[in-house]
Design an enzyme around this catalytic site. Structure first.
Site, PDB file in Angstrom:
ATOM      1  N   GLY A 186     -15.115   2.316  14.449  1.00 35.28           N
ATOM      2  CA  GLY A 186     -16.224   1.352  14.415  1.00 35.28           C
ATOM      3  C   GLY A 186     -15.933   0.099  15.210  1.00 35.28           C
ATOM      4  O   GLY A 186     -16.821  -0.470  15.863  1.00 35.28           O
ATOM      5  N   GLU A 187     -14.666  -0.334  15.215  1.00 37.80           N
ATOM      6  CA  GLU A 187     -14.317  -1.577  15.905  1.00 37.80           C
ATOM      7  C   GLU A 187     -14.092  -1.379  17.395  1.00 37.80           C
ATOM      8  O   GLU A 187     -14.331  -2.298  18.191  1.00 37.80           O
ATOM      9  CB  GLU A 187     -13.025  -2.170  15.303  1.00 37.80           C
ATOM     10  CG  GLU A 187     -13.207  -2.683  13.890  1.00 37.80           C
ATOM     11  CD  GLU A 187     -11.888  -2.983  13.190  1.00 37.80           C
ATOM     12  OE1 GLU A 187     -10.889  -3.265  13.868  1.00 37.80           O
ATOM     13  OE2 GLU A 187     -11.866  -2.930  11.942  1.00 37.80           O
ATOM     14  N   ASN A 188     -13.588  -0.188  17.755  1.00 37.37           N
ATOM     15  CA  ASN A 188     -13.105  -0.007  19.135  1.00 37.37           C
ATOM     16  C   ASN A 188     -13.958   0.889  20.028  1.00 37.37           C
ATOM     17  O   ASN A 188     -13.782   0.875  21.239  1.00 37.37           O
ATOM     18  CB  ASN A 188     -11.694   0.597  19.103  1.00 37.37           C
ATOM     19  CG  ASN A 188     -10.702  -0.345  18.473  1.00 37.37           C
ATOM     20  OD1 ASN A 188     -10.505  -1.453  18.975  1.00 37.37           O
ATOM     21  ND2 ASN A 188     -10.113   0.066  17.380  1.00 37.37           N
ATOM     22  N   GLY A 232     -10.307   7.981   7.925  1.00 34.32           N
ATOM     23  CA  GLY A 232     -11.228   8.236   6.811  1.00 34.32           C
ATOM     24  C   GLY A 232     -12.473   7.409   7.088  1.00 34.32           C
ATOM     25  O   GLY A 232     -12.367   6.342   7.692  1.00 34.32           O
ATOM     26  N   PHE A 241     -10.278   9.698  18.217  1.00 30.49           N
ATOM     27  CA  PHE A 241     -11.477   9.575  19.047  1.00 30.49           C
ATOM     28  C   PHE A 241     -11.170   9.256  20.505  1.00 30.49           C
ATOM     29  O   PHE A 241     -12.002   9.499  21.376  1.00 30.49           O
ATOM     30  CB  PHE A 241     -12.440   8.543  18.444  1.00 30.49           C
ATOM     31  CG  PHE A 241     -13.245   9.133  17.326  1.00 30.49           C
ATOM     32  CD1 PHE A 241     -12.638   9.471  16.120  1.00 30.49           C
ATOM     33  CD2 PHE A 241     -14.594   9.416  17.488  1.00 30.49           C
ATOM     34  CE1 PHE A 241     -13.365  10.057  15.095  1.00 30.49           C
ATOM     35  CE2 PHE A 241     -15.329  10.004  16.476  1.00 30.49           C
ATOM     36  CZ  PHE A 241     -14.712  10.322  15.275  1.00 30.49           C
ATOM     37  N   LEU A 290     -15.720   3.263   9.866  1.00 32.48           N
ATOM     38  CA  LEU A 290     -15.440   4.496  10.610  1.00 32.48           C
ATOM     39  C   LEU A 290     -13.999   4.467  11.107  1.00 32.48           C
ATOM     40  O   LEU A 290     -13.698   3.913  12.169  1.00 32.48           O
ATOM     41  CB  LEU A 290     -16.414   4.627  11.790  1.00 32.48           C
ATOM     42  CG  LEU A 290     -17.912   4.442  11.468  1.00 32.48           C
ATOM     43  CD1 LEU A 290     -18.758   4.569  12.733  1.00 32.48           C
ATOM     44  CD2 LEU A 290     -18.372   5.445  10.413  1.00 32.48           C
ATOM     45  N   GLY A 291     -13.108   4.997  10.310  1.00 33.25           N
ATOM     46  CA  GLY A 291     -11.702   5.085  10.710  1.00 33.25           C
ATOM     47  C   GLY A 291     -11.295   6.536  10.672  1.00 33.25           C
ATOM     48  O   GLY A 291     -12.148   7.418  10.864  1.00 33.25           O
ATOM     49  N   ASN A 338       0.874  -1.175   0.000  1.00 31.98           N
ATOM     50  CA  ASN A 338       0.000   0.000   0.000  1.00 31.98           C
ATOM     51  C   ASN A 338       0.910   1.223   0.000  1.00 31.98           C
ATOM     52  O   ASN A 338       1.453   1.603   1.034  1.00 31.98           O
ATOM     53  CB  ASN A 338      -0.886  -0.046   1.249  1.00 31.98           C
ATOM     54  CG  ASN A 338      -1.856   1.116   1.308  1.00 31.98           C
ATOM     55  OD1 ASN A 338      -1.815   2.007   0.455  1.00 31.98           O
ATOM     56  ND2 ASN A 338      -2.706   1.117   2.306  1.00 31.98           N
ATOM     57  N   HIS A 351     -12.679   2.904  -0.051  1.00 30.73           N
ATOM     58  CA  HIS A 351     -12.702   1.841   0.970  1.00 30.73           C
ATOM     59  C   HIS A 351     -13.426   0.597   0.457  1.00 30.73           C
ATOM     60  O   HIS A 351     -13.955  -0.190   1.242  1.00 30.73           O
ATOM     61  CB  HIS A 351     -13.426   2.281   2.268  1.00 30.73           C
ATOM     62  CG  HIS A 351     -12.790   3.394   3.012  1.00 30.73           C
ATOM     63  ND1 HIS A 351     -13.533   4.424   3.560  1.00 30.73           N
ATOM     64  CD2 HIS A 351     -11.502   3.642   3.329  1.00 30.73           C
ATOM     65  CE1 HIS A 351     -12.712   5.266   4.174  1.00 30.73           C
ATOM     66  NE2 HIS A 351     -11.472   4.813   4.043  1.00 30.73           N
ATOM     67  N   ARG A 380     -11.242  15.247   7.507  1.00 23.28           N
ATOM     68  CA  ARG A 380     -11.989  15.695   6.323  1.00 23.28           C
ATOM     69  C   ARG A 380     -13.385  16.167   6.732  1.00 23.28           C
ATOM     70  O   ARG A 380     -14.008  15.572   7.603  1.00 23.28           O
ATOM     71  CB  ARG A 380     -12.132  14.564   5.307  1.00 23.28           C
ATOM     72  CG  ARG A 380     -10.831  14.117   4.693  1.00 23.28           C
ATOM     73  CD  ARG A 380     -11.113  13.166   3.524  1.00 23.28           C
ATOM     74  NE  ARG A 380      -9.906  12.504   3.080  1.00 23.28           N
ATOM     75  CZ  ARG A 380      -9.701  11.187   3.159  1.00 23.28           C
ATOM     76  NH1 ARG A 380     -10.647  10.395   3.629  1.00 23.28           N
ATOM     77  NH2 ARG A 380      -8.572  10.659   2.735  1.00 23.28           N
ATOM     78  N   GLY A 383     -11.031   1.632  12.720  1.00 24.41           N
ATOM     79  CA  GLY A 383     -10.574   2.042  14.058  1.00 24.41           C
ATOM     80  C   GLY A 383     -11.670   2.467  15.019  1.00 24.41           C
ATOM     81  O   GLY A 383     -11.777   1.944  16.131  1.00 24.41           O
ATOM     82  N   GLU A 411      -8.160  -5.279   5.112  1.00 23.29           N
ATOM     83  CA  GLU A 411      -7.974  -4.960   3.696  1.00 23.29           C
ATOM     84  C   GLU A 411      -6.792  -5.721   3.100  1.00 23.29           C
ATOM     85  O   GLU A 411      -6.841  -6.160   1.954  1.00 23.29           O
ATOM     86  CB  GLU A 411      -7.779  -3.449   3.528  1.00 23.29           C
ATOM     87  CG  GLU A 411      -9.097  -2.701   3.740  1.00 23.29           C
ATOM     88  CD  GLU A 411      -8.919  -1.214   3.954  1.00 23.29           C
ATOM     89  OE1 GLU A 411      -8.522  -0.824   5.077  1.00 23.29           O
ATOM     90  OE2 GLU A 411      -9.176  -0.440   3.029  1.00 23.29           O
TER      91      GLU A 411
HETATM   92  P1  AMP Z   1      -8.182   3.610  11.100  1.00 24.67           P
HETATM   93  O1  AMP Z   1      -8.101   4.713  10.092  1.00 24.67           O
HETATM   94  O2  AMP Z   1      -9.171   2.551  10.738  1.00 24.67           O
HETATM   95  O3  AMP Z   1      -6.829   3.048  11.466  1.00 24.67           O
HETATM   96  O4  AMP Z   1      -8.752   4.271  12.442  1.00 24.67           O
HETATM   97  C1  AMP Z   1      -7.964   5.160  13.195  1.00 24.67           C
HETATM   98  C2  AMP Z   1      -8.815   5.850  14.224  1.00 24.67           C
HETATM   99  O5  AMP Z   1      -9.492   4.884  15.043  1.00 24.67           O
HETATM  100  C3  AMP Z   1      -8.009   6.673  15.210  1.00 24.67           C
HETATM  101  O6  AMP Z   1      -7.741   7.954  14.715  1.00 24.67           O
HETATM  102  C4  AMP Z   1      -8.924   6.721  16.399  1.00 24.67           C
HETATM  103  O7  AMP Z   1      -9.766   7.841  16.263  1.00 24.67           O
HETATM  104  C5  AMP Z   1      -9.779   5.483  16.302  1.00 24.67           C
HETATM  105  N1  AMP Z   1      -9.487   4.519  17.378  1.00 24.67           N
HETATM  106  C6  AMP Z   1      -8.524   3.591  17.394  1.00 24.67           C
HETATM  107  N2  AMP Z   1      -8.562   2.906  18.574  1.00 24.67           N
HETATM  108  C7  AMP Z   1      -9.567   3.429  19.308  1.00 24.67           C
HETATM  109  C8  AMP Z   1     -10.131   3.173  20.589  1.00 24.67           C
HETATM  110  N3  AMP Z   1      -9.639   2.226  21.381  1.00 24.67           N
HETATM  111  N4  AMP Z   1     -11.169   3.929  20.991  1.00 24.67           N
HETATM  112  C9  AMP Z   1     -11.679   4.891  20.189  1.00 24.67           C
HETATM  113  N5  AMP Z   1     -11.200   5.180  18.971  1.00 24.67           N
HETATM  114  C10 AMP Z   1     -10.166   4.464  18.527  1.00 24.67           C
END
Ligand code: AMP
Length: 397
Positions: free
Chosen positions: A333-335, A212, A284, A209-210, A7, A180, A241, A331, A384
């Protein structure tokens, strides 16, 4: 088959070496600040220590060579010989209307990716650099291009056309493409598998929900709508964004702030979203901790973010004429259990009920709705790289 997944960003290169049969990650790493002073590579082979080295990387060819050197290093590598790499899968951001699925890379494909450069000027040239660098060093290895836009190519015209003169679509292909796609495809398929249902019988909304963020509506295994547009700037409020806004704001703010459109687009891409709204952070975890201390701007930012997600779910429920499952991934959505709860509180009208215990999980495949919930709600961690490795292996076989 051992597949190297690449990537390539403008100054970074993320990679994973995946065994496509066992689906095990054999090694992974990241090159940062390529072409900038202070470049670094971090590499970890599974079961061995992570190494980080500051080392000069003037361009991507040097970075790719360092990745290959790390993979074959006697001490911290996993390969005896580069010939053990059977295929390379490249994540390509924009495939325009030409690519509705992954494809093996040849000169014609490279040219077609190049032709999409003006649709993704920051991403596609960087992705192409990755392809060319591998070609230069390992000309024999088969390579596949896996496009972020491909899964969304099944959208009907009514979903992808903007309300602007049609000639702009005809002349310049200005339309919704969505991004995505690899994640939306992987997560929607996994959702069907987890529920033990046929993918082709389901109406699924995927909330990626990351940093991006985008949402898609998937009906009978095909994407019918998604929130990102010609570029990834449209749709949800994201980490940095803006997401949807009145297009007239662009000119209005350029005049007020004495900025060019390019400068204002930079603000909308890099300084807006929850970072710009809160003035605190794009992360977040920081926003959650400030909100719990009563910080009003953090609270309002999170409310605006979740409200937008819930509005899109409502819109896509209408587009699908109902919904069987909603999946949260990436990030946030999962956490972020509080975030999922906040979004689902808007969805009582769908009969959605969340089980608080199940919702407290992080990053594990889980059905978080109660058995009596009107719609199944799930957490499905995205992967991914694995999806790219699978597609690459299928093409090369
Ligand atoms: P991604 O782009 O999918 O890697 O998501 C990154 C984003 O996930 C970070 O900027 C955080 O805002 C969020 N994130 C990661 N871990 C946590 C967590 N334990 N609790 C809340 N938000 C999280």
């Amino acid at each position: 088959m051992k597949v190297l997944v690449i990537n390539c960003g403008s100054s970074s290169l993320k990679y994973q070496l995946i065994d496509s049969e066992s689906e095990e990650v054999l090694a992974k790493g990241l090159c940062e600040r390529i072409g900038i002073s202070g470049s670094m590579i971090s590499h970890q082979s599974t079961g061995k220590d992570k190494i980080t080295k500051e080392i000069d990387m003037p361009d991507h060819v040097v970075a790719v060579q360092l990745v290959l050197d790390s993979l074959t290093d006697k001490e911290y590598g996993v390969l005896q010989d580069l010939k053990e790499i059977d295929a390379v899968g490249h994540r390509i951001v924009h495939g325009g209307e030409r690519f509705s699925e992954a494809t093996l890379i040849d000169d014609d494909v490279i040219k077609a990716i190049e032709e999409c450069n003006d649709l993704a000027p920051l991403h596609n040239p960087a992705n192409l650099t990755g392809i060319r660098s591998i070609r230069q060093i390992m000309p024999e290895v088969p390579m596949a291009a896996v496009f972020d836009t491909a899964f969304h190519q099944t959208m009907p015209k009514k979903a992808y056309l903007y309300g602007i003169p049609y000639e702009y679509y005809e002349k310049y292909k200005v339309r919704r493409y969505g991004f995505h796609g690899t994640s939306h495809s992987y997560v929607s398929k996994r959702t069907a598998e987890i529920l033990g249902k046929d993918y082709k019988d389901l109406k699924i909304i995927v909330c990626h929900l990351g940093n991006g963020a985008s949402i898609s509506a998937v009906k009978n295994g095909k994407c019918v709508d998604t929130s990102m547009g010609l570029t990834p700037l449209e749709g949800l409020i994201m980490g940095t964004r803006s997401g949807d806004l009145d297009p007239a704001i662009l000119n209005f703010l350029c005049q007020k702030e004495d900025m060019t459109i390019g400068e204002m687009l930079n603000v909308l891409n890099k300084k807006s979203g929850v970072l710009g709204l809160s003035g605190i952070s794009s992360d977040f975890r920081d926003l959650g901790s400030e909100a719990s201390k009563g910080n009003e701007r953090a609270i309002t930012t999170l409310e605006a973010y979740y409200y937008r997600v819930a509005k899109y779910i409502g819109a896509y429920t209408a587009a699908l004429n109902g919904v069987d499952a909603i999946a949260f991934t990436a990030g946030v959505g999962e956490n972020n259990a509080d975030g999922r709860k906040a979004v689902c509180e808007y969805l009582g009208y769908l009969g959605i009920e969340i089980d608080p215990d199940k919702n407290s999980i992080r990053g594990e495949e889980t059905v978080i709705s109660t058995p009596s919930s009107g719609v199944k709600v799930l957490v499905v961690p995205t992967n991914e790289e694995l999806a790219i490795a699978r597609e690459t292996a299928a093409l090369v076989k």
